[in-house]
Design an enzyme around this catalytic site. Structure first.
Site, short mmCIF file in Angstrom:
data_model
loop_
_atom_site.label_atom_id
_atom_site.label_comp_id
_atom_site.label_asym_id
_atom_site.label_seq_id
_atom_site.Cartn_x
_atom_site.Cartn_y
_atom_site.Cartn_z
N CYS A 293 0.91 -1.18 0.29
CA CYS A 293 0.05 -0.02 0.27
C CYS A 293 0.95 1.19 -0.17
O CYS A 293 0.57 2.08 -0.92
CB CYS A 293 -0.88 -0.23 1.11
SG CYS A 293 -0.31 0.07 2.66
N HIS A 341 -2.71 1.22 6.91
CA HIS A 341 -2.80 1.10 5.40
C HIS A 341 -3.06 2.44 5.05
O HIS A 341 -3.58 3.37 5.69
CB HIS A 341 -4.38 0.19 5.10
CG HIS A 341 -4.69 -0.09 3.72
ND1 HIS A 341 -3.84 -0.80 3.01
CD2 HIS A 341 -5.69 0.26 2.96
CE1 HIS A 341 -4.29 -0.86 1.92
NE2 HIS A 341 -5.34 -0.24 1.77
N HIS A 353 -5.56 1.90 -4.49
CA HIS A 353 -4.65 1.30 -3.43
C HIS A 353 -4.52 -0.26 -3.61
O HIS A 353 -5.14 -0.71 -4.66
CB HIS A 353 -5.62 1.44 -1.89
CG HIS A 353 -6.87 0.36 -1.80
ND1 HIS A 353 -7.20 -0.18 -0.55
CD2 HIS A 353 -7.84 -0.22 -2.53
CE1 HIS A 353 -8.06 -0.98 -0.66
NE2 HIS A 353 -8.29 -1.01 -1.97
#
Length: 381
Positions: A293, A341, A353
């Site tokens: 990420c 994240h 993402h």
């Protein structure tokens, strides 16, 4: 006289002891009850599909958090290895210089010995590994010429500097070894979490996997509805702001110029991110074939000329925090209390993402894991 006592039926208790017939029946009953008791928990012990889903999601989150630890240790390892290499190169150069200075002192001592200008042990003093104690003696220094004294001073100074660099290199090497140990630990943690998640998923039946996919689809649809709602709110707020804003002057304001500059950079970052859609999530990856990420967001903003830190918990401090209602395309959206994240906001409640192991870079609602999962929004440039 005949006894009036009736005979006792078979299987009744005598002095607290069962007769064999009743004992056998009782033991059989106990065995059956024991089997039933043991069999029942086996069915009950199996986790429900919802519990499996939650456990897998938690494991993926824990793995992603451990991945940040891995990425951080990897980054530190690279920097520390470079520092150690630099120090070792410096030590090697200084050692060579020290050897040359020692050879020069040795030639001076040999010449003095041949001419009788100095006592025989002077050569030993000059060639010693630690001559400072000897050179400080007034009697010995008095026998040396100015050129020789300069060579002695240079040697002592270079020896001191070399020793210091050796100590620095040794300390840096120890730090590097510790960081490499952290790196191995973080890597093992990630691999363990992912292995448990894979094992849980492998134990599901085809029907359970289908149901799990249906649950995931329901979650995505709910997240998409939530994103559409945010898009409507943002559009309404923007329209209201335009209606209430006074006519702009002929020359643009500083705020307008800043907005335009950010929009230009954000467009470049988003163009890069869109080009990565479909590439696999791989923990610790920074491209070009795969990403985690923070590796994706770092690479996207690098394409726009903006340098971001490697890990999420550093990226969250690399800009200005804004409200979700004010989020603009290009902003970074962070998730969970441990900031494990991050995604790149593209507008209308959506983001690009790299979600998790087994998934691919994709566009998805920022509400993919519920509104409560959103930690903050940061504008990096």
């Amino acid at each position: 006289m005949a006894s009036h006592r009736k005979s006792r039926p078979a299987g009744t208790r005598v002095a607290g002891i069962r007769t064999p017939a009743l004992a056998t029946a009782a033991l059989t009953s106990v065995a059956l009850l024991s089997q039933s008791a043991n069999a029942a928990p086996a069915a009950d012990d199996k986790p429900s599909l919802e519990e499996v889903e939650k456990k897998v999601d938690d494991l993926y989150r824990q793995a992603e958090s451990a991945t940040d630890g891995y990425n951080s240790a990897k980054e530190k390892t690279a920097k520390q290895r470079k520092q150690v290499d630099t120090l070792l190169d410096d030590v090697a150069r200084r050692t060579q210089k020290l050897n040359e200075a020692r050879e020069q002192l040795g030639s001076f001592a040999a010449a003095q010995y041949r001419t009788g200008a100095a006592a025989p042990d002077t050569a030993t003093f000059l060639l010693a590994d630690t001559p400072q104690d000897y050179f400080d003696q007034t009697q010995l220094m008095g026998r040396l010429t100015n050129r020789q004294k300069g060579a002695v001073d240079d040697y002592v100074s270079e020896q001191s500097a070399t020793m210091k660099k050796r100590q620095e290199a040794s300390q840096s090497l120890q730090t590097l070894n510790e960081t490499q140990s952290d790196l191995r630990t973080a890597k093992a943690t990630v691999q363990k979490k992912l292995a448990v998640a894979r094992e849980l998923l492998s134990e599901l039946t085809a029907q359970e996997k289908a149901r799990l996919a249906a649950i995931e689809k329901e979650k995505q649809e709910a997240a998409a509805r939530k994103a559409a709602e945010l898009a409507r709110q943002q559009a309404a707020a923007e329209k209201a702001a335009q209606e209430t804003t006074a006519p702009q002057e002929s020359s643009p304001s500083a705020s307008t110029a800043n907005d335009a500059s950010y929009a230009t950079k954000a467009a470049k970052a988003l163009a890069f991110a869109r080009a990565q859609v479909g590439k696999p999530y791989v923990w610790g990856a920074t491209g070009p074939g795969s990403y985690d990420c923070s590796g994706l967001t770092q690479a996207a903003w690098k394409a726009a000329g903006v340098s971001l830190p490697r890990v999420t918990y550093d990226q969250v401090d690399a800009g200005t925090t804004v409200s979700l209602a004010d989020a603009k395309p290009g902003d970074l959206v962070f998730f969970y209390d441990d900031i494990s994240h991050v995604g790149l906001y593209i507008g209308n409640g959506m983001m690009i993402h790299a979600p998790k192991p087994g998934a691919y870079v994709r566009e998805e609602s920022i509400y993919y894991d519920g509104e409560s999962a959103i930690h903050s929004v940061v504008r990096p440039a």
